[in-house]
Structure formats: C-alpha cells, structure tokens
Design a protein around this motif. Structure first.
Motif, PDB file in Angstrom:
ATOM      1  N   LEU A   1       0.815  -1.212   0.000  1.00 15.78           N
ATOM      2  CA  LEU A   1       0.000   0.000   0.000  1.00 15.78           C
ATOM      3  C   LEU A   1       0.851   1.264   0.000  1.00 15.78           C
ATOM      4  CD1 LEU A   1      -2.853  -0.994   2.475  1.00 15.78           C
ATOM      5  CD2 LEU A   1      -2.879  -1.025  -0.018  1.00 15.78           C
ATOM      6  N   ASN A   2       2.084   1.164   0.449  1.00 11.96           N
ATOM      7  CA  ASN A   2       2.984   2.314   0.394  1.00 11.96           C
ATOM      8  C   ASN A   2       3.377   2.670  -1.030  1.00 11.96           C
ATOM      9  OD1 ASN A   2       3.465   3.473   2.975  1.00 11.96           O
ATOM     10  ND2 ASN A   2       4.594   1.646   3.583  1.00 11.96           N
ATOM     11  N   ALA A   3       3.004   1.844  -2.007  1.00 17.18           N
ATOM     12  CA  ALA A   3       3.221   2.177  -3.415  1.00 17.18           C
ATOM     13  C   ALA A   3       2.014   2.877  -4.017  1.00 17.18           C
ATOM     14  CB  ALA A   3       3.542   0.914  -4.215  1.00 17.18           C
ATOM     15  N   LEU A   4       1.015   3.221  -3.195  1.00 13.98           N
ATOM     16  CA  LEU A   4      -0.164   3.948  -3.659  1.00 13.98           C
ATOM     17  C   LEU A   4      -0.102   5.396  -3.189  1.00 13.98           C
ATOM     18  CD1 LEU A   4      -2.974   1.315  -2.967  1.00 13.98           C
ATOM     19  CD2 LEU A   4      -1.932   1.896  -5.160  1.00 13.98           C
ATOM     20  N   PRO A   5      -0.784   6.301  -3.892  1.00 11.53           N
ATOM     21  CA  PRO A   5      -0.738   7.710  -3.496  1.00 11.53           C
ATOM     22  C   PRO A   5      -1.401   7.938  -2.146  1.00 11.53           C
ATOM     23  CG  PRO A   5      -2.371   7.377  -5.222  1.00 11.53           C
ATOM     24  CD  PRO A   5      -1.618   6.092  -5.096  1.00 11.53           C
ATOM     25  N   GLY A   6      -0.952   8.969  -1.459  1.00  9.97           N
ATOM     26  CA  GLY A   6      -1.483   9.306  -0.145  1.00  9.97           C
ATOM     27  C   GLY A   6      -0.653   8.771   0.989  1.00  9.97           C
ATOM     28  N   THR A   7       0.358   7.937   0.684  1.00  6.15           N
ATOM     29  CA  THR A   7       1.191   7.341   1.719  1.00  6.15           C
ATOM     30  C   THR A   7       2.602   7.918   1.688  1.00  6.15           C
ATOM     31  OG1 THR A   7       1.905   5.522   0.296  1.00  6.15           O
ATOM     32  CG2 THR A   7      -0.102   5.198   1.591  1.00  6.15           C
ATOM     33  N   THR A   8       3.273   7.869   2.836  1.00  4.50           N
ATOM     34  CA  THR A   8       4.674   8.252   2.950  1.00  4.50           C
ATOM     35  C   THR A   8       5.454   7.073   3.502  1.00  4.50           C
ATOM     36  OG1 THR A   8       4.203  10.602   3.316  1.00  4.50           O
ATOM     37  CG2 THR A   8       6.326   9.785   4.091  1.00  4.50           C
ATOM     38  N   ARG A   9       6.530   6.698   2.834  1.00  3.56           N
ATOM     39  CA  ARG A   9       7.374   5.608   3.327  1.00  3.56           C
ATOM     40  C   ARG A   9       8.212   6.109   4.501  1.00  3.56           C
ATOM     41  NH1 ARG A   9       7.980   1.102  -0.101  1.00  3.56           N
ATOM     42  NH2 ARG A   9       6.916   1.340  -2.104  1.00  3.56           N
ATOM     43  N   VAL A  10       8.024   5.472   5.648  1.00  7.28           N
ATOM     44  CA  VAL A  10       8.795   5.797   6.849  1.00  7.28           C
ATOM     45  C   VAL A  10       9.587   4.535   7.185  1.00  7.28           C
ATOM     46  CG1 VAL A  10       8.679   6.577   9.244  1.00  7.28           C
ATOM     47  CG2 VAL A  10       7.018   7.420   7.573  1.00  7.28           C
ATOM     48  N   GLY A  11      10.800   4.453   6.640  1.00  7.38           N
ATOM     49  CA  GLY A  11      11.560   3.219   6.667  1.00  7.38           C
ATOM     50  C   GLY A  11      11.895   2.717   8.047  1.00  7.38           C
TER      51      GLY A  11
ATOM     52  N   PHE B   1       1.552   5.410   6.946  1.00  6.92           N
ATOM     53  CA  PHE B   1       1.377   6.813   7.289  1.00  6.92           C
ATOM     54  C   PHE B   1       0.626   7.466   6.131  1.00  6.92           C
ATOM     55  CE2 PHE B   1       4.819   5.327   9.804  1.00  6.92           C
ATOM     56  CZ  PHE B   1       4.810   6.073  10.980  1.00  6.92           C
ATOM     57  N   VAL B   2      -0.599   7.904   6.388  1.00  8.97           N
ATOM     58  CA  VAL B   2      -1.492   8.310   5.317  1.00  8.97           C
ATOM     59  C   VAL B   2      -1.842   9.788   5.440  1.00  8.97           C
ATOM     60  CG1 VAL B   2      -3.723   7.879   4.217  1.00  8.97           C
ATOM     61  CG2 VAL B   2      -2.452   5.981   5.230  1.00  8.97           C
ATOM     62  N   ARG B   3      -1.563  10.532   4.388  1.00  8.17           N
ATOM     63  CA  ARG B   3      -1.971  11.931   4.257  1.00  8.17           C
ATOM     64  C   ARG B   3      -1.660  12.767   5.494  1.00  8.17           C
ATOM     65  NH1 ARG B   3      -7.737  11.472   0.920  1.00  8.17           N
ATOM     66  NH2 ARG B   3      -6.776  10.854  -1.066  1.00  8.17           N
ATOM     67  N   GLY B   4      -0.419  12.698   5.944  1.00  8.50           N
ATOM     68  CA  GLY B   4       0.011  13.512   7.064  1.00  8.50           C
ATOM     69  C   GLY B   4      -0.403  12.988   8.412  1.00  8.50           C
ATOM     70  N   GLY B   5      -1.011  11.808   8.478  1.00 12.11           N
ATOM     71  CA  GLY B   5      -1.434  11.218   9.744  1.00 12.11           C
ATOM     72  C   GLY B   5      -0.403  10.260  10.292  1.00 12.11           C
ATOM     73  N   ALA B   6      -0.378  10.107  11.620  1.00  9.87           N
ATOM     74  CA  ALA B   6       0.507   9.148  12.253  1.00  9.87           C
ATOM     75  C   ALA B   6       0.030   7.730  11.949  1.00  9.87           C
ATOM     76  CB  ALA B   6       0.541   9.389  13.758  1.00  9.87           C
ATOM     77  N   ALA B   7       0.915   6.749  12.175  1.00  8.37           N
ATOM     78  CA  ALA B   7       0.558   5.357  11.890  1.00  8.37           C
ATOM     79  C   ALA B   7      -0.624   4.903  12.737  1.00  8.37           C
ATOM     80  CB  ALA B   7       1.765   4.452  12.132  1.00  8.37           C
TER      81      ALA B   7
ATOM     82  N   ALA C   1       6.196  12.961   7.626  1.00  4.94           N
ATOM     83  CA  ALA C   1       5.519  13.453   6.418  1.00  4.94           C
ATOM     84  C   ALA C   1       6.545  13.913   5.385  1.00  4.94           C
ATOM     85  CB  ALA C   1       4.578  14.600   6.769  1.00  4.94           C
ATOM     86  N   ALA C   2       6.367  13.471   4.137  1.00 11.94           N
ATOM     87  CA  ALA C   2       7.188  13.923   3.018  1.00 11.94           C
ATOM     88  C   ALA C   2       6.313  14.721   2.058  1.00 11.94           C
ATOM     89  CB  ALA C   2       7.824  12.746   2.293  1.00 11.94           C
ATOM     90  N   ARG C   3       6.818  15.810   1.557  1.00 16.55           N
ATOM     91  CA  ARG C   3       6.019  16.694   0.702  1.00 16.55           C
ATOM     92  C   ARG C   3       5.685  16.044  -0.637  1.00 16.55           C
ATOM     93  NH1 ARG C   3       4.822  21.928   1.438  1.00 16.55           N
ATOM     94  NH2 ARG C   3       4.318  23.265  -0.341  1.00 16.55           N
ATOM     95  N   HIS C   4       6.626  15.293  -1.193  1.00 11.56           N
ATOM     96  CA  HIS C   4       6.418  14.634  -2.487  1.00 11.56           C
ATOM     97  C   HIS C   4       6.700  13.140  -2.338  1.00 11.56           C
ATOM     98  CE1 HIS C   4       6.292  18.548  -4.499  1.00 11.56           C
ATOM     99  NE2 HIS C   4       7.353  18.875  -3.773  1.00 11.56           N
ATOM    100  N   ASN C   5       5.792  12.301  -2.866  1.00 10.06           N
ATOM    101  CA  ASN C   5       5.975  10.851  -2.854  1.00 10.06           C
ATOM    102  C   ASN C   5       5.618  10.301  -4.235  1.00 10.06           C
ATOM    103  OD1 ASN C   5       6.440   9.921   0.147  1.00 10.06           O
ATOM    104  ND2 ASN C   5       4.881  11.521   0.222  1.00 10.06           N
ATOM    105  N   LEU C   6       6.511   9.491  -4.794  1.00  6.49           N
ATOM    106  CA  LEU C   6       6.319   8.937  -6.134  1.00  6.49           C
ATOM    107  C   LEU C   6       6.652   7.449  -6.110  1.00  6.49           C
ATOM    108  CD1 LEU C   6       5.947   9.303  -9.279  1.00  6.49           C
ATOM    109  CD2 LEU C   6       8.428   9.662  -9.354  1.00  6.49           C
ATOM    110  N   SER C   7       5.813   6.655  -6.769  1.00  7.18           N
ATOM    111  CA  SER C   7       6.089   5.223  -6.932  1.00  7.18           C
ATOM    112  C   SER C   7       5.770   4.818  -8.361  1.00  7.18           C
ATOM    113  CB  SER C   7       5.255   4.377  -5.973  1.00  7.18           C
ATOM    114  OG  SER C   7       5.657   4.561  -4.638  1.00  7.18           O
ATOM    115  N   VAL C   8       6.620   3.973  -8.924  1.00 11.12           N
ATOM    116  CA  VAL C   8       6.388   3.362 -10.234  1.00 11.12           C
ATOM    117  C   VAL C   8       6.540   1.861 -10.056  1.00 11.12           C
ATOM    118  CG1 VAL C   8       7.045   3.258 -12.650  1.00 11.12           C
ATOM    119  CG2 VAL C   8       7.339   5.397 -11.378  1.00 11.12           C
ATOM    120  N   VAL C   9       5.479   1.117 -10.345  1.00 10.01           N
ATOM    121  CA  VAL C   9       5.470  -0.333 -10.159  1.00 10.01           C
ATOM    122  C   VAL C   9       5.204  -0.993 -11.507  1.00 10.01           C
ATOM    123  CG1 VAL C   9       4.372  -2.286  -8.997  1.00 10.01           C
ATOM    124  CG2 VAL C   9       4.621  -0.088  -7.800  1.00 10.01           C
ATOM    125  N   GLY C  10       6.008  -1.988 -11.857  1.00  7.70           N
ATOM    126  CA  GLY C  10       5.825  -2.693 -13.119  1.00  7.70           C
ATOM    127  C   GLY C  10       5.972  -4.190 -12.951  1.00  7.70           C
TER     128      GLY C  10
END
Length: 744
Positions: free
Chosen positions: A159-169, A175-181, A615-624
């Motif tokens: 799900l971290n490869a979908l928009p609205g999420t931030t990867r917190v390694g 972590f969704v749309r600026g919200g805590a886990a 929170a990260a300002r920009h998040n991008l994922s490309v899955v193939g």
C-alpha cells in the motif's frame, strides 16, 4: 520487524491463488469441483448491459458483465440450491434460483427492467481504493501485494506504493496523508484489529502480522470512509477473509530465512487449514554485512488455524486463530559517550495470540445478518540497559450488523452495534533493584452506526451515515456525521466527493499516563475524479483534513498527567494521482502514483505547530510487472521516491527545522513457475535497493552536549543496505498447471 518477519507464506500463498485459477483437481476430489456460471444480461429492449453485478447471494463469488453483457465465473460452494443475484443500479434487481454441482449453468438471456427513478452505473467511492474480487474496477488484488517488488509480501509495504502514503523506513507502518501510523486502522471481516503489526524496537521497522492471501481482497480508504468504521483519524484498511478452501492440499516452503509447512483439508461443507512457520535470520546475517550489531538475530515461531463451515443453505461460519513468538537482541548506534563504542543494547520478546470468529446469514425480506467476535493478547517485553518494560494488552471486540439491500430500488440500509473492551497493564523498572512502576488502562467503549446509499437523480447518488460512540474511560460521547456524493460525468467516468467527522480515542501510551482526556478529531473533505476504460484507470483526488483536540504534553516531564491536554491541532491537504494500465502491453501491468502533501500540526511533545517527522512533501512510486509465458517467469520492479522529511536538530535554532536527504529505492523480483517431482513449484528471488543508495531515516542525538556545546548524532539507517530473499515454494497434490497463463 520488516527484516525479521519476512514473507513466510509469500509465494506459497501466491501458488495457492495461481493454482486455484489454473489447476485441475485430482480425480478423488471431484466432489469439490467448482461450478461454472455464465450468461448474458440484457435490458428490456434486448441490448446488452455492461457492468452488471452477478453474484451468489451471501458470498463473494461473482463477476461483472463485460461490454457485451457477458459474465463468466466459477464457485466452490457445495452442491445444492443457491440464489443468483443480478443487480445494477438503475434497474430492478433479480434473484434466480440455481442448482450447483450438476455441471455448468448457462443463463443466456437474463433481462433487467429499468427503474425510471434510478441511477446509471455510479458508485460512491471518494477516497477508496477497492481491491476485492466482489467489486468492479478493482485496483489491487492479493497477488498484487505479494508480487510488488520491495513489498516483501507485506500489506503495508504494497500500500505504500499507492498515493497518499509516505514511506517511513524506520517504522514500516502506514502513514497516510500527514497522519501518524496510529491513525490508520485495520479491519478483518468488519472487526478492528488491535495489534496489526509485529513487535518492534525503536528505529527498526515492524511488519504486518497477516498474510494477504488470507483475504479475498482489501479496501484501502485514505479518507471519507464509511460510518461503519471508526477509531481512525486518517484511513482504514478493510480486509475480507476467504470462505471455504477450494480443495485439499499440502505445502512446503524453503527459504533463505526459514521455512513453513501447511496442510488444508476440504470436505463438502467444511474446510480446515493449519500452518507452522519458522524464521531465523542468523545464517543470513552471518553472510550479509549489517548496519546494526545483532547479539541475537530475529527468531520467530508461529502457526495458524482456519476453519470455515457452511451453515444451512447460505450461512457461513469462519474461525481464524494465529500465534507468534518473536525474540531478538541488538546494539543500536548511539552517540552518547557510554554507548559510542559498542552501541545501545536492547532486547525484545513478543508473544501474540489472535482469534477472529464471524458468522453471516441471510434473514427474511432482504435482510442479512453479520456478527463477529475478535480476541487479542499481546505480551511485549523490552529490556534496554538495566531498564525493563513489560506491556500486556488484552482486548475483545464484538459486533452485529444488519443489512437490507432490497428494501427499495433507490436506497439500501445498513446499521450495526459494536462493543469493545481493553485491559492494559505496564510494568516499568529502571533497574533490577528499583521498585516497579505500574500503569493501567481499562476501557469499555460502545458504538453504533447507520448508513444508506441513495439514488437522488439519473446521474447523482449519495451515501449518508452517522456513527456515535461512548467511552467509559473518558466519560465522553461523540457523534460523527458523514456524507458522500457521486456524479456520473460520462460513460466511463465519475466525480465523487466526501465529507465527515472522524473521532479516535487517544492511544494507550497516552491514556496510561492520563485518563482526563477527550476524543481526538479530524474533519475530512475530498473531491475525486475517476475514469476507467479498457483496464486503464486514472484517479485524481484533492483533499483537506483539519485536526482538533490532539493530545499534547510536556516533553521534559512526560510522566506528569497534569501536562496532558487536548490542546493540539493541525491540517493536511494535498493531491493524490494514480494511473494504472493492464491492457496496453500484453502480459504487462504497471502503475504510477504521486502524492503532494502540505501539512503542519502540534501534536504530543511538539512545542509549536510544525511539519511532522513522518511526512514527506512529495511521494512517487512506479510499479511494473511483466510475465514471460515461454519462460514461465514474472519479472517485477518498484521505484520509490520520497522528498526529504523533517527532523529536529538540537544544534540548530527552531523546531523540526532540518531536512533529511530524499529517499530512493529500486527493488526487483523474479518468480519462476515450474514442476519439481511432479509438484507445482515457485522459485522466487527478490532484492531491495539494488542501486545501494544510502538512505538515512533520521538521527539519534546525545542527551547532553559535548565540551563544545554540540549534541553529537548517529544516523538511523536500514538494518542492511539491501535485502536479498530466495525461496522455493512447493504445493503438493497439484499435478496440472497452465504455466503459460498470466498469474494474476
């Protein structure tokens, strides 16, 4: 931990799904052979109707008609009478009696009558990603999760490869749309899950407890979700478990980090599945250099039992239980003089048991009943230096839901009640000689909801609902109205909007200090455009979240209950975009997701409103993914990018004023399908961070300044620069598999 709880059933589960779609059962199991249902649905004039829902009542078995009105699906339900439902918004639904187990069922001329006051093909979906076989236009299936490179078979990882999420390694959670886990909640068959992640220590990622192939699919709602779900300020992950197993089989998994055994037995009306899992990362860590000093490599023992029983003509009883035992010890980098040389020692012992039991059945006059009970026991012991912290968290949740989908052609009704009880105890010792500090939380919470989807005009539909809760611990009520609208803009597109209030009880680590708190609250606004044509989907969503009554406290005196207040607030707003294409390139599937996030909040120990560290300002994922039939092999990749997150540097003026380097990761995987000793086998290889990028998740600072007045720091890094996983998964009793078929 992400590196310790690796996918024990990752490709083994994938094998089950591939086989369920392509294998021919042995002759001695002919009593469980699936029944094929196919036909054509037309309107009153004889024109074919695309997008009609055709399914067996009280099950998830079904399909949607294609552009020519055709449907074709199989069911593993036991032989006997069943009710086939043919439903399409804007038309009067039909219920047809069919008899399963007597060969294929052909229905070449089903006619639906138009309801003049009803709507075309519109569904209220603002903020939701659908991933269930029972839903039209699904975006993720369970097999997507295990074949997404870098996800390692983890739901949160995929799900971290979908928009609205931030990867917190360093955390591994959602972590969704600026919200805590803690603001994202998981549900299994409608019941909230108290501990969805495995045990973890600070700065080392955790991992989800449940295999994605326990479920038919999932709905990931990033905001504006149904009144059926509560106690989540940001998002919900709703998973519906499978019913009867398709057939009897056994499985063996041999992996670079352990192994597992599984056995499934299927009777006419009952199936039982058991599994035993073993993970030991010591051999792997001895071969691959680590960024952490492991005194005891992660060791996990676990097992599960699942029973499904068909009760009566259409009832279904399901019981699922699991147990896991996790142990580890390590030395984390610490800049303090006492630990600079050898690191800060920490050990973890976690034991977790979970039971989920549900029963569903149709009633009379279109009503259906869905009930459930879930029990959780989580025993967590952490030792660091001489300090000892033990948390024992026990919880129970029960619910009953009544649904009527046939009360009218222009609205439906769903309502339910839910009860929750929690007993939490913490024992803390600063040293072996020190006295024990005991903290406790005893919560009883009741909630109820009602919701209806209604047709307002030929192109406009609405979802109206409300949820109310009472907390005995807080002595507080809340009431949360919610509204969704959907407008059909064209044959293949729609515009959806959602608004609502969402409440959440403060987390247990806050309530153990102070009970004199109130519910935290978020208000959601979202506007979504979605267009789906020929297996190509484009989604773009604008959203705004306003936070109120967030809990704050004094960082210098965290055990003083007087300093705990609901004085925090904040906001999160942004744009999420997703494009997925499964048709342009034969045997290929890819998606691109992007999320823009602008957020600030004052929360917990924050002295002022600031950008959260998660929170990260920009998040991008490309899955193939690409399947090469002649090689019986699927190749996959995931590229992830996240702009630098903020962190607090005590050597600089201000708060959360420093920025980490951007996060980047390229992960690859390969799945090879074959036969070994006449048994279906998958050989799986995956590698994360193949470009060996030095990702930094944050910094740990010394508690006191040095002679120069500076606070020394140590970088928080992944446990290893990259993760390599190799597994061989054998499914016994499988003899015929179409290896040229795309495994999706």
């Amino acid at each position: 931990m992400k590196t310790s709880l690796l996918p024990l059933l990752l490709l083994l589960s994938a094998a089950h799904v591939v086989l369920a779609q392509t294998a021919t059962p042995p002759a001695h199991q002919s009593t469980t052979a699936p029944t094929r249902l196919h036909g054509v649905v037309r309107d009153a004039t004889g024109q074919p109707l695309p997008g009609v829902n055709v399914f067996l009542k009280s099950t998830f078995d079904g399909a949607s008609t294609d552009s020519l009105g055709r449907f074709d699906f199989r069911t593993d339900r036991a032989a006997g009478p069943a009710v086939l439902v043919v439903s399409f918004i804007g038309y009067v639904p039909q219920e047809l009696l069919v008899t399963l187990g007597e060969g294929a069922i052909s229905l070449p001329n089903i006619r639906l009558k138009l309801n003049p006051a009803a709507l075309g093909d519109v569904v209220v979906t603002a903020g939701a990603f659908e991933a269930s076989d029972a839903k039209r236009g699904t975006l993720l299936k369970p097999l997507d999760i295990v074949t997404t490179a870098g996800a390692l078979g983890d739901v949160a990882g995929a799900l971290n490869a979908l928009p609205g999420t931030t990867r917190v390694g360093e955390d591994g959670k959602l972590f969704v749309r600026g919200g805590a886990a803690s603001e994202t909640k998981y549900y299994i068959d409608g019941l909230p899950v108290q501990t969805p992640y495995g045990g973890a220590v600070p700065n080392v990622a955790s991992r989800g407890r449940f295999s994605p192939f326990l479920f038919k699919g999932l709905v990931f709602s990033t905001g504006g979700y149904s009144a059926e779900y509560g106690q989540a300020l940001s998002a919900v992950v709703v998973q519906n478990s499978t019913d009867l197993a398709p057939e009897t089989q056994s499985s063996i998994s041999l992996m670079s980090v352990g192994g597992s055994l599984g056995r499934t037995r299927r009777w006419e009306r009952t199936s039982v599945a058991v599994s035993a899992d073993y993970t030991n990362l010591a051999p792997y860590y001895n071969l691959v250099p680590q960024n952490l000093g492991w005194d005891k490599a992660p060791l996990v023992l676990g097992g599960s039992l699942k029973v499904a029983h068909k009760a009566g003509e259409a009832g279904m009883l399901k019981i699922y239980s699991t147990y896991s035992r996790q142990r580890l010890a390590l030395r984390q980098p610490d800049p303090s003089p006492a630990y600079a040389a050898d690191g800060h020692p920490i050990t973890l012992a976690n034991d977790n048991a979970y039971l989920n039991a549900t029963y569903r059945t149709p009633l009379v006059r279109g009503w259906s009943l869905n009930t459930g009970l879930a029990l959780t026991v989580d025993d967590n012991l952490i030792r660091t230096d001489a300090q000892r912290v033990r948390d024992l968290d026990q919880s129970a949740v029960a619910r009953v839901v009544l649904t009527n989908d046939s009360a009218s052609t222009w609205f439906n009704l769903k309502m339910g009640l839910e009860g929750y009880a929690q007993r939490y105890r913490q024992q803390y010792q600063s040293s072996a000689e020190a006295s024990t500090l005991a903290l406790a939380v005893d919560e009883q919470r009741g909630s109820g909801f009602a919701e209806s989807e209604m047709v307002l005009s030929h192109r406009l539909a609405a979802r109206v609902g409300a949820r109310a809760e009472y907390s005995a611990l807080l002595h507080q009520f809340n009431a949360a109205p919610r509204l969704g609208l959907a407008y059909k803009t064209g044959e293949h597109s729609q515009l959806s909007a959602a608004w609502g209030y969402f409440y959440q009880t403060p987390t247990t680590d806050l309530l153990r200090i102070s009970h004199a708190l109130n519910f935290e609250r978020a208000e959601h606004y979202s506007l979504l455009f979605e267009r789906t044509v020929h297996d190509r989907t484009l989604r773009a969503e604008l959203y705004q979240k306003n936070y109120r009554q967030l809990v704050t406290y004094d960082r210098a005196n965290i055990y003083n209950p007087v300093g705990y207040q609901n004085a925090g607030s904040g906001y999160a707003r942004g744009l999420d975009v997703l494009f997925r294409d499964r048709s342009t390139f034969k045997m290929a599937d890819y998606w691109l997701s992007y999320g823009f996030l602008d957020t600030r909040r004052q929360y917990r120990a924050d002295p002022v409103a600031a950008i959260p560290t998660f929170a990260a300002r920009h998040n991008l994922s490309v899955v193939g993914k690409y399947y090469v039939a002649r090689m019986h092999t699927q190749f996959g990749f995931t590229y992830s990018y996240g702009s630098g997150r903020r962190y607090f540097d005590p050597n600089l003026p201000g708060y959360n004023q420093a920025t980490l380097p951007a996060y980047q990761d390229l992960s690859l995987n390969v799945s090879y399908l074959t036969h070994w000793f006449k048994q279906f086998t998958i050989v799986y290889v995956s590698a994360s961070n193949v470009l060996n990028r030095q990702n930094i998740y944050g910094y740990t600072f010394a508690g006191t300044p040095d002679a120069a007045g500076q606070y020394r720091s140590a970088a928080v890094l992944p446990p290893a620069p990259r993760m390599l996983f190799v597994g061989v998964f054998i499914s016994i009793n499988k003899t015929k598999v179409d290896l040229n078929a795309r495994p999706d």
